[in-house]
Write an enzyme that holds these catalytic residues in place. Structure first.
Site, mmCIF file in Angstrom:
data_model
loop_
_atom_site.group_PDB
_atom_site.id
_atom_site.type_symbol
_atom_site.label_atom_id
_atom_site.label_comp_id
_atom_site.label_asym_id
_atom_site.label_seq_id
_atom_site.Cartn_x
_atom_site.Cartn_y
_atom_site.Cartn_z
ATOM 1 N N TYR A 1 -12.417 -7.291 118.789
ATOM 2 C CA TYR A 1 -13.556 -6.813 119.576
ATOM 3 C C TYR A 1 -13.120 -5.723 120.560
ATOM 4 C CZ TYR A 1 -16.570 -10.495 117.784
ATOM 5 O OH TYR A 1 -17.324 -11.283 116.955
ATOM 6 N N CYS B 1 -21.079 -15.661 113.570
ATOM 7 C CA CYS B 1 -20.239 -15.596 114.769
ATOM 8 C C CYS B 1 -18.929 -16.365 114.591
ATOM 9 C CB CYS B 1 -21.027 -16.164 115.955
ATOM 10 S SG CYS B 1 -20.046 -16.370 117.456
#
Length: 327
Positions: free
Chosen positions: A172, A41
Site C-alpha cells: 500500500y 480486503c
C-alpha cells in the site's frame, strides 16, 4: 497521505475486545456477534481463514460486503433488498454510527458487530484474529489447530511485525505513494523483506517451522493478491510472485490447504482494487489476467515434511452459503 507523499495507515479506532471473561463488556458468546468482511480486503481475509480453520462458522456468523464501495461505505448489495439479513442494515457505516456518531476514521473491514444492539464492537484487524485464536477456544471445533502457540509468540510477533510493516502494508505504501521518493523507499523495503522471507522458507515449510500459524495467514493474504493486483496496480513490479520459486510454491501450498484457497475470491479482489482506486486507475478497467490456473498446480512443498495442522485436523468443507466459485 502525509505531506511528504508517504502513505500512513490509521490505527483502528474501535479496539474493544471480545474475551472469555468479558472484561471489555463483550463476552464470547455463540451467535451473538457478526463478522463483516469483504473478500477483496487482505485484512478481512485473515479473519476468514482463521474462522474457517478454527471451525467458528456456527458460532460467529458472516456478512460479506459488495467489493465495490461507494461514498457511504461498504454496502450489502450482495444480499436480497440490499440489506444484511441479520443486522438489517444497508451499509456497514450504520453500525459504526450506532456506536459513535462522528467517529474520526473511515469505515473498514473486518468489523465485528453485536447483533442484539447493532453496535460495532471492534474494527481492530490486528487483534481480531488473535482473540479468535486465544479467547474463543471454548467454541473451537474439535481438532482446531493452535495458530498462535504460546511458546512461539514473542518470535512470531517480531516476525509478523516485519511482514506487516514491509509487505502487508508495504504494498500500500508503494501503491499509494505521492512522490517518487516515497515509492522508491516502500518498493525497496518490500522486495528486501520478500527476499528475506523467501530465503527463510527455502528450508522449512512454514514461517514458524513445520505447522501453520497466524504468521503464515498474514503473509498469505498479501501473496495471493500479488500478481493479480499489487504487481501492476500498485507498481510492485520488480518480479511477479510466480517468478520467485520458493514463495510461489509456498503460496500454492497454502492456497491448496483447506481453509485458505476456499476463502479467496479473485473476482472480488480484482474488481475492488481496479474499480475503487480511481485515482490510480481512472478508467476503472479490470484486467483479464493473470491466468489463475497455476494456483492448482503441484507445489512439492510437502517434500520438506511438516504437519500443516499440527496435532489438529483439516477443517470440514465450508458451509454451502459460503462456498466461493472455484478456479
Amino acid at each position: 497521505m502525509n505531506d511528504d507523499g508517504r502513505f500512513r495507515r490509521s490505527a483502528s479506532h474501535f479496539t474493544d475486545r471480545i474475551t472469555a471473561d468479558g472484561r471489555d463488556g463483550w463476552p464470547v458468546e455463540a451467535g451473538r456477534y457478526r463478522l463483516v468482511v469483504s473478500r477483496a480486503c487482505p485484512w478481512a481475509s485473515r479473519s476468514l481463514v482463521v474462522r474457517r480453520l478454527l471451525g467458528l462458522e456456527g458460532a460467529l456468523s458472516l456478512a460479506v460486503a459488495d467489493p465495490i464501495q461507494d461514498e457511504r461505505s461498504w454496502r450489502f448489495t450482495l444480499d436480497p433488498d440490499g440489506r444484511d439479513p441479520v443486522l438489517g442494515i444497508r451499509f456497514l457505516s450504520e453500525a459504526y454510527d450506532a456506536r459513535e456518531r462522528g467517529h474520526p476514521d473511515g469505515v473498514s473491514v473486518p468489523a465485528v458487530v453485536d447483533v442484539p444492539s447493532g453496535l460495532l464492537v471492534t474494527n481492530d484487524y490486528l487483534r481480531i484474529t488473535l482473540d479468535l485464536e486465544t479467547e474463543w477456544t471454548a467454541l473451537h471445533r474439535e481438532g482446531a489447530p493452535d495458530l498462535y502457540p504460546e511458546h512461539l509468540r514473542d518470535e512470531m510477533d517480531d516476525r509478523m511485525d516485519g511482514i506487516f510493516r514491509d509487505i502487508n502494508n508495504g504494498v500500500y505504501e508503494a501503491g499509494f505513494a505521492g512522490t517518487q521518493e516515497a515509492y522508491d523507499e516502500a518498493y525497496g523495503k518490500l522486495f528486501a523483506r520478500l527476499d528475506q522471507v523467501s530465503d527463510h522458507l527455502a528450508g522449512q515449510r512454514y514461517l514458524m517451522g513445520d505447522t501453520i500459524t497466524e504468521a503464515d495467514i498474514r503473509l498469505f493474504t498479501t501473496l495471493v493478491r500479488f500478481d493479480a493486483v499489487y504487481h501492476g496496480h500498485f507498481k510492485c513490479n520488480r518480479n511477479k510472485l510466480t517468478e520467485d520459486r520458493v514463495l510461489w510454491a509456498y503460496a500454492r501450498d497454502l492456497f491448496q490447504t483447506p481453509g485458505f484457497g476456499d476463502t479467496v475470491d479473485f473476482d472480488h479482489i480484482k474488481r475492488h482494487y481496479y474499480q475503487v482506486h480511481e485515482h490510480i486507475n481512472p478508467t476503472r478497467i479490470v484486467p483479464r489476467g493473470p491466468d489463475l490456473r497455476g494456483w492448482r498446480r503441484p507445489h512439492h512443498r510437502d517434500e520438506l515434511g511438516g504437519r500443516p495442522f499440527g496435532d489438529g485436523t483439516p477443517p470440514p468443507p465450508p458451509p454451502e452459503d459460503e462456498v466461493v466459485v472455484p478456479l
